[in-house]
Design a protein around this motif. Structure first.
Motif, PDB file in Angstrom:
ATOM      1  N   ASP A 130      38.257  24.482  49.688  1.00  0.00           N
ATOM      2  CA  ASP A 130      37.819  25.563  50.220  1.00  0.00           C
ATOM      3  C   ASP A 130      37.239  26.321  49.075  1.00  0.00           C
ATOM      4  OD1 ASP A 130      38.120  27.483  52.794  1.00  0.00           O
ATOM      5  OD2 ASP A 130      38.128  28.759  50.931  1.00  0.00           O
TER       6      ASP A 130
ATOM      7  N   GLN B  74      35.786  29.314  48.580  1.00  0.00           N
ATOM      8  CA  GLN B  74      36.400  30.895  48.613  1.00  0.00           C
ATOM      9  C   GLN B  74      37.491  30.949  48.052  1.00  0.00           C
ATOM     10  OE1 GLN B  74      33.588  32.272  49.186  1.00  0.00           O
ATOM     11  NE2 GLN B  74      34.451  33.912  50.509  1.00  0.00           N
ATOM     12  N   ILE B  75      38.699  30.046  48.023  1.00  0.00           N
ATOM     13  CA  ILE B  75      39.907  29.998  47.473  1.00  0.00           C
ATOM     14  C   ILE B  75      39.706  29.732  45.975  1.00  0.00           C
ATOM     15  CG2 ILE B  75      41.961  28.740  47.050  1.00  0.00           C
ATOM     16  CD1 ILE B  75      41.910  28.446  50.184  1.00  0.00           C
TER      17      ILE B  75
ATOM     18  N   ALA C 217      38.322  32.829  44.371  1.00  0.00           N
ATOM     19  CA  ALA C 217      39.577  33.793  44.256  1.00  0.00           C
ATOM     20  C   ALA C 217      40.330  33.464  43.141  1.00  0.00           C
ATOM     21  CB  ALA C 217      40.422  33.920  45.292  1.00  0.00           C
ATOM     22  N   MET C 218      40.715  31.983  43.012  1.00  0.00           N
ATOM     23  CA  MET C 218      41.756  31.755  41.831  1.00  0.00           C
ATOM     24  C   MET C 218      41.045  31.682  40.654  1.00  0.00           C
ATOM     25  SD  MET C 218      44.464  30.343  43.526  1.00  0.00           S
ATOM     26  CE  MET C 218      44.438  32.073  44.193  1.00  0.00           C
TER      27      MET C 218
END
Lengths: 483, 230
Positions: B12, B14-15, B18-19
């Motif tokens: 993913d 988006q993950i 963010a990470m």
């Protein structure tokens, strides 16, 4: 009637043979009495062998009379002059009758052996045909057809007790037989119907009547009937077992498909939630200098994510549970860990509330699906938080004989007695809850389903005005699971 | 100076974004990979301190990727799982992960797990213990490997720490909670499945008959105990 006509014909033929012999030896070729007697005997034995006892007996008596009348002096009368001839005459009769009987018996045995052989052949054909019954079609109908075909019966009907259906086969239509078929099963007796040679016999498997069989047939030995019944019983039971296996397989496959689908749904929902959660928590954690108003806005988003995550998880759990059967992921857990995890998952809702936890450290371990049991505790805690606002909540765990009892007690308004019995029913909402408290009326029903799946129980104790205490039991982990 | 190099593996985007943002802000160097295959390629070319590995990925799944990484490396691995079901946690640990985090997780929780996984406890070395002979197995605490009849097996960091913790406290029953907090960190204490999986992994590496352990003993209901060779 056909039987009588045939018998009359054969008796006439036998008499004809005797008359013909008498005519030949008396009128055409004159021979002595001894030779004539032998010829009569030979003819009688042949009549006995080819036609039967009755015909040969009649022929014997008539032959004896002819023998006497035409060949013993004085010829042309029934009187016998020489007493020695009386003896010869009776010896003739005795020999004729005995010979007839022996020949007829031989013929009967041969016929019976032939019948048995034919029955054996037909039974063998039937048993082979029953092995090839198509498991996708109704079995009883196929079995009835196979019996009618193999034995040339004019009508066959099978009543299956488990389904209550009657299947017919053969050219004759046994229309009014249903009641008798049921009666044979209920009374477990053989019913003989005089009109039309009908035999109705219960089909037994292990002593238990599983249906009945009606056969329209003139000649069928008891042994053959019993063999047919055994074959039918085995055939029906085999079909039933096959159907059960098919059903189990279909159910297993649809269960697996559902599980895969739900896993995919969970993954799809949780991926975006994960990125949002990572961001909101990071913002709250990383920026201490954030203005209070912005911090509040992020906190709202963060709590919204938590709530959405819980909704997704519980909706998926509910979908799994509602199918009736669902697999438990059983594991060994500390009761206090389950409670602690449930409280942790309820975080924003429990803030500012007093929750007392009373669980001794040395509680034995339980064997449960942790995720589901945590869901039960969350549900009870959620109810207590909602229905007893601003009052402390006490969660206790204690060991009782062969179970752990976990209780969630509040000091709210309690539950009226007439509500207590129904509160675990699906969609039931107590009259008091009315409009003030949000809820679906599903929570306690789900909790009960989860505990039922663990072979455990949930119950409530409450006095109106003095709070409510919900309790449930959990199974202890067996010693072999502890290592 | 970097706090550590982390490889984020998730399908993913988006993950991953963010990470990368969160971890970079904490001083970690971050690389990412979209699949298990890509992750294995990057691990061959560069060196990392830790892998954040998503369990549910198309193609080669997280478990399989973890197993393949473990065949040649003792790098710290944290698995990201969707379900908190016991079987998935155990599957992650069995595949060789040092820890796991259930999605969706909070960033502080993830950071705490990363710190705990990267932390090295010096318990055994403090006592000056360097080599230990357990029957036919020799444990070398310097190189973190065991040797059985000439065959060398390396211990992962968490396996090594767990063994060190127990060896440093011989003949004493260490409760589950103490063991979890001592080896994994103060945030832990209820994760019985960690101990079950890691003790099993250790037994396979140091016991001649893992089914009948002589050195790493289970005290039912209570915890684990190291029984030193006579």
């Amino acid at each position: 009637m056909a039987k009588f006509r045939r018998l009359a014909l054969q008796v006439s033929a036998a008499l004809g043979v005797v008359a013909a012999l008498t005519f030949v030896f008396f009128d055409l070729i004159r021979i002595n009495a001894t030779t004539a007697g032998f010829f009569y005997l030979v003819a009688i034995l042949m009549i006995a062998t080819s036609w039967g006892l009755f015909e040969s007996t009649v022929a014997s008596v008539v032959a004896m009379l002819c023998f006497n009348y035409f060949f013993f002096p004085p010829v042309g009368t029934f009187t016998v002059a020489d007493p020695q001839n009386w003896i010869a005459l009776f010896a003739f009769l005795a020999t004729a009758l005995t010979g007839s009987q022996l020949s007829a018996r031989l013929k009967r045995q041969k016929q019976q052996a032939e019948d048995r052989r034919l029955e054996m052949e037909r039974l063998y054909a039937l048993s082979r045909a029953l092995l090839l019954v198509d498991s996708t079609l109704p079995a009883a109908k196929q079995i009835a057809n196979q019996i009618a075909q193999a034995f040339d019966f004019s009508a066959v009907a099978i009543y299956d007790r488990s389904t209550g259906t009657v299947d017919r086969a053969g050219p004759d239509n046994l229309a009014d037989i249903d009641l008798k078929l049921r009666e044979a099963v209920l009374q477990s007796t053989v019913i003989l119907d005089k009109s039309g040679d009908l035999t109705i016999t219960p089909i037994r498997l292990g002593g238990e009547p599983i249906g009945s069989l009606a056969i329209s047939s003139a000649a069928l030995s008891d042994a053959a009937l019993q063999s047919i019944l055994n074959l039918v019983a085995i055939g029906m039971e085999r079909a039933r077992a096959q159907a059960a296996v098919n059903r189990a397989e279909v159910s297993r496959q649809s269960e697996a498909l559902k599980s895969t689908l739900l896993d995919a749904v969970a993954h799809e929902f949780k991926s975006p939630l994960t990125s949002i959660k990572a961001v909101t928590t990071d913002l709250l954690d990383q920026t201490p200098g954030l203005p209070p108003q912005q911090k509040e806005l992020i906190a709202i988003a963060d709590q919204g994510v938590d709530r959405l995550e819980r909704l997704v998880s519980e909706a998926i759990q509910l979908a799994r549970i509602e199918g009736g059967k669902f697999g438990l992921n059983k594991g060994v857990h500390f009761p206090s860990s389950l409670i602690a995890a449930a409280i942790r998952q309820m975080k924003p809702l429990t803030e500012g509330r007093e929750i007392r936890l009373q669980a001794p450290d040395d509680l034995p371990l339980v064997l449960v699906d942790a995720e589901l049991i945590e869901m039960v505790i969350r549900q009870l805690l959620d109810n207590a938080l909602k229905y007893a606002p601003a009052a402390p909540i006490t969660i206790t765990a204690q060991a009782k004989q062969d179970a752990i009892i976990i209780s969630v007690a509040d000091q709210g308004p309690g539950i009226a007695e007439h509500d207590q019995a129904r509160i675990f029913d699906k969609f039931y909402r107590s009259s008091a809850s009315g409009a003030q408290v949000k809820g679906t009326g599903m929570g306690l029903a789900i909790a009960r389903e989860i505990l039922r799946a663990h072979d455990c129980d949930i119950w409530v104790q409450s006095e109106p005005g003095a709070g409510a205490e919900f309790s449930f039991s959990l199974p202890l982990a067996p010693p072999e699971r502890l290592s | 100076m970097s706090a550590g190099r982390i490889l984020v593996v998730d399908d993913d985007p988006q993950i991953r974004r963010a990470m990368r943002a969160s971890l970079t802000a904490r001083g970690y160097e971050v690389e990412d990979a979209r699949s298990g295959e890509e992750a294995l390629g990057k691990l061959r070319q560069e060196s990392f301190d830790l892998v954040l590995l998503d369990m549910n990925m198309p193609g080669m799944g997280g478990e399989e990727t973890c197993r393949l990484i473990r065949t040649g490396s003792e790098i710290a691995i944290i698995m990201l799982t969707v379900s908190s079901a016991e079987k998935d946690k155990v599957a992650a640990l069995d595949a060789g992960a040092d820890d796991y985090v259930t999605k969706p997780f909070s960033t502080p929780e993830l950071l705490a797990r990363i710190r705990a996984t990267l932390r090295r406890s010096p318990q055994a070395l403090q006592k000056g213990l360097q080599k230990l002979k357990l029957g036919t197995v020799e444990v070398d605490f310097d190189s973190r490997q065991t040797t059985t009849r000439g065959r060398t097996v390396r211990l992962t960091p968490k396996e090594f720490e767990l063994l060190s913790y127990l060896v440093a406290r011989p003949n004493r029953t260490i409760t589950h909670r103490e063991l979890l907090q001592g080896v994994w960190g103060p945030d832990y204490g209820d994760e019985l499945e960690y101990l079950r999986v890691f003790i099993n992994r250790l037994r396979k590496k140091i016991e001649s008959d893992p089914a009948k352990p002589r050195f790493l003993l289970t005290d039912a209901w209570a915890g684990y105990r190291f029984h030193p060779p006579a």
